[in-house]
Design an enzyme around this catalytic site. Structure first.
Site, PDB file in Angstrom:
ATOM      1  CB  THR A 124      -0.910  -0.012   1.247  1.00 22.24           C
ATOM      2  OG1 THR A 124      -1.681  -1.220   1.225  1.00 22.24           O
ATOM      3  CG2 THR A 124      -1.836   1.186   1.277  1.00 22.24           C
ATOM      4  CG  ASP A 146       3.078  -9.742   7.773  1.00 22.22           C
ATOM      5  OD1 ASP A 146       2.449 -10.550   8.480  1.00 22.22           O
ATOM      6  OD2 ASP A 146       2.777  -9.497   6.594  1.00 22.22           O
TER       7      ASP A 146
END
Ligand code: F6P
Length: 367
Positions: A124, A146
């Site tokens: 993104t 993550d």
């Protein structure tokens, strides 16, 4: 002329990629600070870049962001499938791809926005960098369970996911012990081992497998046998979804064709479980933590981090520091050029102190 000078600043906000606990806390901080301290207007763009392509937005008032601090997910919605530069349109059973970036810039101008705060992961934020170059002033906020975004030591969502995975490992411990089994628990993390490393250590995993250290099957089975010889008749294996054997490759669960990052990892836990059972003769079960790690309320740590990052994002907006992401480095906050963020993802360095610590107490990384 004077009407223009007195014009209220208008800030767009958008959440892209996989959701994670703490996004709403960022939205709340951004909107509250912008509205209360600077009398700005906030426009929420729905479903990530999809909303910018398809003109879906709504004004966010104080009442819309009040009471969402503890709420998981994102009130704006998100998608992992939309890249405006390669927008997938279904044609029969396949897709054709269109460049919709100009539509995004057009809509941005139509909304009369000064900038957009983009809350997202590496994908993104990479798109954000391109949109920035094409004329949309952007401030980025790093988001992902993550913890793999370049330029920041921490992303919000990671602490919560670590906590959930650790809770899972704790529960598997007792059943592994009772049945004298090997339990393999697969955690998310994409191509980075942060989540497996942190939850593996916190949950007392006997073997931790991360993408950065390709494993040898013999090392894993030897560790399991050694524990058995010493009277430990169970073992816990924490495996990152992106882990792979030496000379081998990752296990892919599915391909999402229309996504700009089409590979969805998953399944290594079951593959490994079968192999361990065959090689050792010890009954083995596998569990996939999966999306449980992305759901629910953020931990206090993530609520605080998300609030700080949201507040700092508005500082960058006020200073007209566009093209930057707010980040965490060595315990302090920094601004990072989106150009440097967009180049890839952050993996666990092989000399990371946590790897050394774990190995020093006998944890195996399968090497
Ligand atoms: O990036 C967040 C993440 O949860 C990864 O850990 C995982 O590989 C992926 O997203 C799962 O994607 P999806 O929600 O499309 O299944």
């Amino acid at each position: 002329m004077s009407a223009r000078i007195n014009r209220r600043k208008r800030i767009g906000i958008l959440t892209g990629g996989g959701d994670c606990p703490g996004i709403n806390a960022v939205i709340r901080a951004v909107a509250k600070k912008a509205i209360h301290d600077y009398d700005m207007a906030i426009v929420g763009i729905e479903d990530g870049y999809e909303g910018l392509v398809h003109d879906r937005k709504r004004k966010l008032e104080n009442r819309d962001v009040s009471g969402i601090l503890t709420l998981g997910g994102t009130i704006l919605g998100t998608t992992k499938k939309v890249n405006p530069y390669r927008y997938a349109v279904r044609k029969g059973s396949d897709f054709i791809y269109k460049d919709m970036s100009k539509t995004c810039v057009r809509n941005f101008r139509k909304y009369d926005l000064d900038c957009i705060v983009v809350i997202g992961g590496d994908g993104t934020l990479g798109i954000a960098y391109r949109l920035m170059k094409d004329g949309i002033p952007i401030v980025g906020v790093p988001k992902t369970i993550d913890n793999d975004i370049i330029g920041t030591d921490r992303t919000f969502g990671f602490d919560t996911a670590t906590w959930i995975a650790t809770e899972g490992i704790d529960r598997l411990h007792t059943t592994a012990q009772s049945h004298h089994r090997v339990m393999v628990v697969e955690v998310m993390g994409h191509n980075a081992g942060w989540l497996a490393l942190s939850s593996g250590i916190a949950g007392g995993g006997d073997i931790i497998l991360i993408p950065e250290i390709p494993y040898r099957m013999e090392a894993i089975t030897e560790k399991v046998r050694e524990r058995n010889r010493k009277g430990k008749r169970f073992s816990i294996v924490v495996v990152a979804e992106g882990a792979k054997p030496e000379g081998g490759s990752v296990v892919i669960q599915r391909m999402v064709k229309e996504s700009s990052d089409p590979i969805r990892l998953g399944g290594i836990g079951f593959v490994l479980g079968d192999q361990i059972e065959k090689a050792t003769g010890i009954e083995t079960r596998a569990v996939v933590m999966g999306h449980l790690q992305r759901g629910g309320s953020p931990t206090p740590f993530d609520r605080i981090l998300a609030t700080e990052l949201g507040s700092l994002a508005i500082d960058l907006v006020v200073q007209k520091n566009f093209g930057y992401m707010v980040g965490v480095r060595k315990g302090g906050f920094v601004k990072v050029n989106l150009k440097d963020v967009a180049v890839g993802h952050r993996t666990v360095p092989l000399n990371h102190p946590l790897i050394r610590t774990a190995e020093s107490i006998g944890t195996s990384f399968g090497r």
